[in-house]
Scaffold this motif. Structure first.
Motif, mmCIF file in Angstrom:
data_model
loop_
_atom_site.group_PDB
_atom_site.id
_atom_site.type_symbol
_atom_site.label_atom_id
_atom_site.label_comp_id
_atom_site.label_asym_id
_atom_site.label_seq_id
_atom_site.Cartn_x
_atom_site.Cartn_y
_atom_site.Cartn_z
ATOM 1 N N ALA A 2 25.050 -55.838 62.394
ATOM 2 C CA ALA A 2 23.614 -55.707 62.631
ATOM 3 C C ALA A 2 22.895 -55.132 61.418
ATOM 4 O O ALA A 2 21.729 -55.454 61.160
ATOM 5 N N PRO A 128 22.418 -59.550 66.079
ATOM 6 C CA PRO A 128 23.494 -59.014 66.914
ATOM 7 C C PRO A 128 23.140 -57.649 67.504
ATOM 8 O O PRO A 128 22.584 -56.789 66.830
ATOM 9 N N ASP A 130 23.527 -55.281 71.677
ATOM 10 C CA ASP A 130 23.819 -55.348 73.105
ATOM 11 C C ASP A 130 22.576 -55.218 73.983
ATOM 12 O O ASP A 130 22.489 -55.837 75.035
ATOM 13 N N LYS A 132 19.201 -56.141 74.416
ATOM 14 C CA LYS A 132 18.138 -57.038 73.988
ATOM 15 C C LYS A 132 16.772 -56.614 74.544
ATOM 16 O O LYS A 132 15.751 -56.735 73.865
ATOM 17 N N PRO A 190 18.645 -64.828 60.981
ATOM 18 C CA PRO A 190 19.757 -65.184 61.875
ATOM 19 C C PRO A 190 19.502 -66.511 62.572
ATOM 20 O O PRO A 190 18.369 -66.999 62.626
ATOM 21 N N GLU A 194 22.851 -68.356 68.902
ATOM 22 C CA GLU A 194 24.199 -68.567 68.387
ATOM 23 C C GLU A 194 25.218 -68.129 69.428
ATOM 24 O O GLU A 194 25.104 -67.066 70.028
#
Length: 423
Positions: A2, A128, A130, A132, A190, A194
């Protein structure tokens, strides 16, 4: 991993400050536009509609083409257009027909704003991490703090330099998108969605809960912008406070409360039930609109304007997070569709407020009643116009309850992360 995208996240934060500048600078100048260019309330409402209507069209186009063109090119172009639009806002009304110049400037920066709105959320969502929902709320809090900066710095500038120098203000603000556009030339971008299979648009639109989310996004945009766009003029004209105090106690305090709400959820959102928080916010929004529009005491009415900021703080980012958790493969299409709905609300809400205000001032019965109660036609018009916006948070509350019923039937695929704590 991250940390690789730390500069990207910071550029996205600044992107929302740019978004705050293009959406909230012109409303601070509405009274000046009225006086200098002789604009009616409906003409001002049309400027708001043009801004968010243009963003809506751009949202629809970006959903289809952004992935093909590339996020970097789109973001750099967006910031260039915002720069051009803000410079045009200060220059064009003074070298051509004023209203036409204002409209052209709005179109330029609205195209850039539409691209920013569609792309920033999926970019941050793809970084990336956890949590969100908290990340999304923290991202959107920068729109609020950007709005605070715009109101405070612009108010100080107008107070020191005078209203006659207003045209310099947009040019100064144009430096921000110019600098941030250069940042997006360098930061890593990013890949959205994905690790998840992309969900076709038809499948999204076939889901009952996503359809409700679209309606709620429309109402969230309408509830937020009806107050944000009209509170400065409402405070000065309907409540009789000075422009400085109206700006500080209207849109500025509104933005502070909205920023506090989003920052709080961004930092501690893991411990809060998202559905419950959205329901509480929608009910508080109803109360805020009623207090602002119906109270005859300016202090209470301004309190309603401010509390509305806290009430709407979670509605927009909360719905984005809810949808992202339900459909992790939604990608640009999902965020784009929701942005379209949100911007449609941002267009319709303030426009309806202005339309109703203008209509109320044309009603002999209402004008007569207003005179009996000690109000001018403009004051009663603005109060009734703002009152009409209470329908939007009422619809949101109903939508949340409908979502709860659907989720109990386990119609939605996937899991809700924070919702597992007891939706």
């Amino acid at each position: 991993m991250a940390h690789t995208f730390k500069r990207t996240i910071h550029a996205c934060y600044r992107g929302y400050i740019v978004q705050a500048a293009i959406n909230n600078l012109a409303p601070l100048l509405f009274v000046i536009f009225q006086q200098q260019f002789d604009l009616s309330l409906s003409m001002i409402g049309n400027l708001i509609f043009l801004n968010f209507g243009t963003q809506l069209v751009v949202d629809a186009i970006a959903v289809k083409f952004a992935d093909k063109i590339g996020y970097r090119k789109c973001m750099v172009t967006a910031h260039i257009l915002c720069t051009v639009g803000l410079v045009a806002l200060g220059i064009l009304p003074n070298i051509m027909m004023p209203y036409a110049g204002l409209c052209l400037a709005v179109i330029f920066y609205a195209i850039g704003g539409g691209l920013i709105e569609v792309l920033i959320s999926p970019i941050v969502d793809a970084v990336p991490g956890d949590d969100k929902a908290s990340a999304m709320s923290l991202l959107h809090s920068f729109y609020c703090w950007g709005q605070v900066l715009v109101v405070l710095l612009s108010t100080v500038f107008l107070q020191i330099c005078g209203h006659g120098m207003w045209m310099i203000l947009p040019v100064l603000w144009a430096v921000l998108p110019l600098v941030n556009g250069l940042s997006f030339l360098k930061v890593p971008i990013p890949t959205p969605a994905e690790g998840h299979e992309k969900i076709p648009i038809k499948k999204l639109l076939a889901s009952k809960i996503f359809m409700i989310a679209m309606i709620m996004m429309l109402c969230a945009g309408a509830a937020e912008l009806s107050m944000a766009q009209w509170s400065s003029l409402f405070a000065e004209k309907a409540l009789g406070v000075s422009k400085v105090m109206g700006d500080l106690l209207g849109p500025c305090l509104f933005a502070v409360f909205m920023g506090v709400g989003r920052t709080f959820y961004g930092l501690w959102g893991k411990k809060i039930n998202l559905t419950g928080a959205l329901l509480v916010c929608s009910i508080l929004c109803v109360v805020s609109y009623l207090l602002a529009s119906l109270s005859n005491i300016p202090a209470f009415a301004l309190m309603g304007c401010s509390l509305c900021g806290l009430a709407v703080s979670l509605l927009w980012p909360g719905m984005l997070s809810y949808s992202s958790a339900c459909y992790p493969g939604g990608g640009t299409a999902m965020f784009g569709i929701l942005a379209i709905c949100g911007d449609l609300g941002c267009s319709i809400g303030p426009w309806i407020t202005g339309f109703v205000s203008e209509g109320a001032q044309s009603s002999p019965a209402l004008v007569a009643q207003a005179a009996a109660d000690g109000f001018t036609p403009e004051q009663i018009g603005l109060k009734i116009g703002l009152l009409s916006a209470v329908v939007f948070p009422m619809i949101i509350a109903g939508g949340i309850l409908a979502m709860r019923r659907i989720r109990t039937k386990q119609e939605v695929p996937g899991k809700m992360g924070g919702e597992q704590q007891g939706a």
